[in-house]
Design an enzyme around this catalytic site. Structure first.
Site, mmCIF file in Angstrom:
data_model
loop_
_atom_site.group_PDB
_atom_site.id
_atom_site.type_symbol
_atom_site.label_atom_id
_atom_site.label_comp_id
_atom_site.label_asym_id
_atom_site.label_seq_id
_atom_site.Cartn_x
_atom_site.Cartn_y
_atom_site.Cartn_z
ATOM 1 N N CYS A 1 51.208 61.006 -31.831
ATOM 2 C CA CYS A 1 50.804 62.180 -32.456
ATOM 3 C C CYS A 1 49.464 62.544 -33.102
ATOM 4 C CB CYS A 1 51.925 62.871 -33.529
ATOM 5 S SG CYS A 1 53.645 62.698 -32.968
ATOM 6 N N ASN B 1 57.556 70.207 -32.159
ATOM 7 C CA ASN B 1 56.343 69.026 -32.099
ATOM 8 C C ASN B 1 56.070 68.730 -30.843
ATOM 9 O OD1 ASN B 1 54.992 66.552 -32.504
ATOM 10 N ND2 ASN B 1 56.573 65.473 -33.887
ATOM 11 N N HIS C 1 49.233 67.974 -38.198
ATOM 12 C CA HIS C 1 49.999 68.112 -37.189
ATOM 13 C C HIS C 1 51.413 68.744 -37.241
ATOM 14 C CE1 HIS C 1 52.561 66.119 -34.347
ATOM 15 N NE2 HIS C 1 53.351 65.462 -35.082
#
Length: 320
Positions: free
Chosen positions: A114, A277, A247
């Site tokens: 990520c 996500n 994020h």
């Protein structure tokens, strides 16, 4: 002195949004209330069986090149951040290069989960500032749904697929003002896909596994600290930042970071509710959304930050 600036942005989301209720209809043991309360996620996008990571990367890249008013032939560096490449090798960046119809540009993947896009942006900036390259295509692209266990409701409801891209070019004016990145491999077991291919067979577990509470604590701490570090590098205060793009993992994580940094939600770009996500794609997807809807404008200071399995974490402070 050579600097680097973002010249264009683009993104791609596959198909139609898949809501929490849609997941229930598909057989996932969950509910809209359960997912929304714990994560803030209402929907995500899931690639079909025929969609590859490079497909998403290509569309996002074409939009970024169009935004930059630049031809693909002008790009001399391609970096794709991804955890879900088309093949073990060649790199997804090489597939993207071929599909853009260009040859010769340096092309490789970055694997920092990520944090991947932030890592890739930092790497591209170093190449440009060295003078060796002038125009870079930096992409975060994922088909993360391929590594989810759809019987594990604690993880499968969190993630989605997508891609975001930027064109970074040499400039005589500073664009990237500060950057920092770190890793702590001792934390690998907290968030990982603990499997591999060996002798043509899957060895271990091929699905994402996560200790949600540990990830939450680490993410809030790491992203808060690195945001302060980047501002200090640039000689500014947090209140001087126009937009924070963290994020997009979980709305509770994002809100906790905002509270620690004393940044109101009116200055935080949030897309996790719509996208879920998307790992390495989450930051560039959010950046593109905010540029295209007019919130982020030229001359504003934007702080990008990511944290992911590894653990890896990083941040880039830029003037858009």
């Amino acid at each position: 002195m050579i600097f680097s600036r973002i010249a264009g942005v683009g993104s791609c989301l596959p198909g139609a949004p898949v809501t929490n209720d849609d997941l229930v209809q598909r057989g996932v043991d969950t509910s809209d209330e359960w997912v929304t309360e714990r994560t803030g996620i209402k929907s995500r996008y899931l690639a079909d069986d025929h969609c590859r990571t490079s497909d998403l990367a290509l569309e996002a890249s074409q939009k970024a090149l169009e935004s930059a008013k630049m031809a693909a032939e002008e790009i001399d560096l391609i970096i794709v951040a991804t955890t879900t490449p088309d093949y073990i090798f060649p790199s997804t960046a090489c597939f993207l290069q071929a599909r853009l119809g260009v040859k010769g540009a340096m092309a490789f993947d970055v694997q920092a989960v990520c944090s991947g896009f932030v890592y890739a942006l930092i790497v591209a900036e170093k190449f440009i500032r060295s003078g060796s390259h002038k125009k870079a295509l930096v992409v975060g692209a994922e088909t993360f749904s391929r590594i989810l266990d759809w019987k594990d409701r604690g993880t499968c409801v969190l993630f989605g697929d997508g891609a975001g891209a930027v064109v970074l070019e040499a400039s005589d004016k500073p664009g990237i003002l500060a950057a920092a990145a770190y890793a702590d491999g001792s934390q690998a077991a907290v968030l990982s896909v603990p499997g591999a291919v060996h002798g043509g067979k899957v060895v271990g577990d091929p699905f994402l596994r996560m200790d949600g509470q540990a990830v939450f604590k680490f993410a809030v701490h790491a992203l808060s600290e690195i945001a302060v570090e980047c501002c200090a590098q640039a000689g500014i205060q947090m209140q001087d930042v126009d937009w924070l793009i963290p994020h997009q993992a979980n709305l509770r994580i994002i809100n906790s970071i905002g509270k620690k940094l004393k940044i109101g939600t009116d200055k935080i770009i949030i897309t996790v509710d719509r996208h879920g996500n998307t790992s390495a794609a989450s930051v560039p997807l959010a950046l593109d959304a905010a540029v295209r809807d007019g919130r982020i404008r030229r001359g504003q200071k934007v702080l990008l930050e990511g944290v992911g399995g590894g653990f890896t974490w990083g941040a880039v402070l830029l003037e858009f």
